[in-house]
Enzyme design. Sequence first.
Site, PDB file in Angstrom:
ATOM      1  N   HIS A  79       0.842  -1.205   0.000  1.00 40.66           N
ATOM      2  CA  HIS A  79       0.000   0.000   0.000  1.00 40.66           C
ATOM      3  C   HIS A  79       0.883   1.263   0.000  1.00 40.66           C
ATOM      4  O   HIS A  79       0.627   2.208  -0.736  1.00 40.66           O
ATOM      5  CB  HIS A  79      -0.871   0.055   1.269  1.00 40.66           C
ATOM      6  CG  HIS A  79      -1.887  -1.043   1.426  1.00 40.66           C
ATOM      7  ND1 HIS A  79      -1.877  -1.907   2.492  1.00 40.66           N
ATOM      8  CD2 HIS A  79      -2.972  -1.390   0.676  1.00 40.66           C
ATOM      9  CE1 HIS A  79      -2.913  -2.748   2.398  1.00 40.66           C
ATOM     10  NE2 HIS A  79      -3.582  -2.461   1.309  1.00 40.66           N
ATOM     11  N   LYS A  97     -15.340  -8.822   6.354  1.00 42.14           N
ATOM     12  CA  LYS A  97     -14.839  -9.637   7.462  1.00 42.14           C
ATOM     13  C   LYS A  97     -14.603  -8.731   8.661  1.00 42.14           C
ATOM     14  O   LYS A  97     -14.357  -7.539   8.509  1.00 42.14           O
ATOM     15  CB  LYS A  97     -13.499 -10.289   7.090  1.00 42.14           C
ATOM     16  CG  LYS A  97     -13.577 -11.252   5.944  1.00 42.14           C
ATOM     17  CD  LYS A  97     -12.196 -11.692   5.515  1.00 42.14           C
ATOM     18  CE  LYS A  97     -11.459 -10.576   4.804  1.00 42.14           C
ATOM     19  NZ  LYS A  97     -10.145 -10.884   4.302  1.00 42.14           N
ATOM     20  N   ARG A 157      -2.214  -6.135  -8.414  1.00 41.09           N
ATOM     21  CA  ARG A 157      -1.058  -6.979  -8.104  1.00 41.09           C
ATOM     22  C   ARG A 157      -0.875  -8.068  -9.146  1.00 41.09           C
ATOM     23  O   ARG A 157       0.217  -8.459  -9.482  1.00 41.09           O
ATOM     24  CB  ARG A 157      -1.223  -7.619  -6.730  1.00 41.09           C
ATOM     25  CG  ARG A 157      -1.002  -6.667  -5.604  1.00 41.09           C
ATOM     26  CD  ARG A 157      -1.598  -7.159  -4.327  1.00 41.09           C
ATOM     27  NE  ARG A 157      -3.048  -7.056  -4.369  1.00 41.09           N
ATOM     28  CZ  ARG A 157      -3.832  -7.191  -3.320  1.00 41.09           C
ATOM     29  NH1 ARG A 157      -3.311  -7.467  -2.145  1.00 41.09           N
ATOM     30  NH2 ARG A 157      -5.121  -7.068  -3.428  1.00 41.09           N
ATOM     31  N   SER A 209      -2.751  -7.812   3.231  1.00 45.81           N
ATOM     32  CA  SER A 209      -2.808  -7.671   4.684  1.00 45.81           C
ATOM     33  C   SER A 209      -3.026  -9.028   5.368  1.00 45.81           C
ATOM     34  O   SER A 209      -2.527  -9.257   6.474  1.00 45.81           O
ATOM     35  CB  SER A 209      -3.926  -6.705   5.078  1.00 45.81           C
ATOM     36  OG  SER A 209      -3.708  -5.460   4.484  1.00 45.81           O
TER      37      SER A 209
HETATM   38  P1  ADP Z   1      -6.169  -6.128   0.619  1.00 42.71           P
HETATM   39  O1  ADP Z   1      -6.530  -6.245  -0.829  1.00 42.71           O
HETATM   40  O2  ADP Z   1      -4.746  -6.425   0.945  1.00 42.71           O
HETATM   41  O3  ADP Z   1      -7.141  -6.721   1.587  1.00 42.71           O
HETATM   42  P2  ADP Z   1      -7.142  -3.420   0.864  1.00 42.71           P
HETATM   43  O4  ADP Z   1      -8.598  -3.632   0.813  1.00 42.71           O
HETATM   44  O5  ADP Z   1      -6.670  -2.567   1.972  1.00 42.71           O
HETATM   45  O6  ADP Z   1      -6.180  -4.624   0.968  1.00 42.71           O
HETATM   46  O7  ADP Z   1      -6.663  -2.862  -0.535  1.00 42.71           O
HETATM   47  C1  ADP Z   1      -6.852  -1.564  -0.960  1.00 42.71           C
HETATM   48  C2  ADP Z   1      -6.230  -1.403  -2.328  1.00 42.71           C
HETATM   49  O8  ADP Z   1      -4.839  -1.615  -2.217  1.00 42.71           O
HETATM   50  C3  ADP Z   1      -6.711  -2.377  -3.396  1.00 42.71           C
HETATM   51  O9  ADP Z   1      -6.756  -1.687  -4.635  1.00 42.71           O
HETATM   52  C4  ADP Z   1      -5.627  -3.420  -3.443  1.00 42.71           C
HETATM   53  O10 ADP Z   1      -5.535  -4.006  -4.707  1.00 42.71           O
HETATM   54  C5  ADP Z   1      -4.419  -2.574  -3.168  1.00 42.71           C
HETATM   55  N1  ADP Z   1      -3.314  -3.343  -2.618  1.00 42.71           N
HETATM   56  C6  ADP Z   1      -3.317  -4.133  -1.528  1.00 42.71           C
HETATM   57  N2  ADP Z   1      -2.101  -4.717  -1.330  1.00 42.71           N
HETATM   58  C7  ADP Z   1      -1.315  -4.251  -2.342  1.00 42.71           C
HETATM   59  C8  ADP Z   1       0.030  -4.494  -2.727  1.00 42.71           C
HETATM   60  N3  ADP Z   1       0.805  -5.353  -2.080  1.00 42.71           N
HETATM   61  N4  ADP Z   1       0.485  -3.856  -3.802  1.00 42.71           N
HETATM   62  C9  ADP Z   1      -0.314  -3.017  -4.502  1.00 42.71           C
HETATM   63  N5  ADP Z   1      -1.585  -2.767  -4.211  1.00 42.71           N
HETATM   64  C10 ADP Z   1      -2.092  -3.366  -3.151  1.00 42.71           C
END
Ligand code: ADP
Length: 160
Positions: free
Chosen positions: A18, A42, A91, A129
Amino acid sequence: MSKTAVYPGSFDPITNGHIDLVYRALKIFDKVTIAVLVNTKKEPLFSLKERMEIIQDVFKGEDRIKVDYFEGLLIDYLKKHNYNIVIRGLRAVSDFELEFQMALTNRKLYPDFETFFMVPAINYTFLNSSVIKEIYRFGGRAPDLVPPAVEKYLKNKFDR
Ligand code: ADP
């Protein structure tokens, strides 16, 4: 006029993936508002207050980065604050289908809505995460994948 991009997500907790995206976005936009989603499907490990506190800690002193939260529809939050650009991370191909659907649905509801897709550094493409929570829950450590502020919160949460 300065351009702000909103980065919405659950950030439970924020990871280096992130963070990588936020700094890349700051090369293109003047400001980034990280908008933490209140109700995740969740039950989150960290409360909204904790997730926001962690992000504030990580970006301490960065005046171009703001931390906020939203509940309900993202487009309602954007309209209320006069935002229309959202950044999302891709990703792998597996992220694409859902992200594409969300981008088009949001634009259907809010014609000015724009999604800006960004790709992280290759070493974060496998990272989310949930992986981090699994590692720390069972006593593992991954200092290359989360900043020290996040490690501190994870250790507090899981260490007895
Ligand atoms: P996750 O998908 O890890 O549960 P979030 O809901 O917080 O996390 O994700 C928010 C945004 O951040 C989404 O667009 C997701 O694709 C992106 N994201 C999450 N992890 C990464 C990463 N390692 N690299 C790039 N983008 C990410």
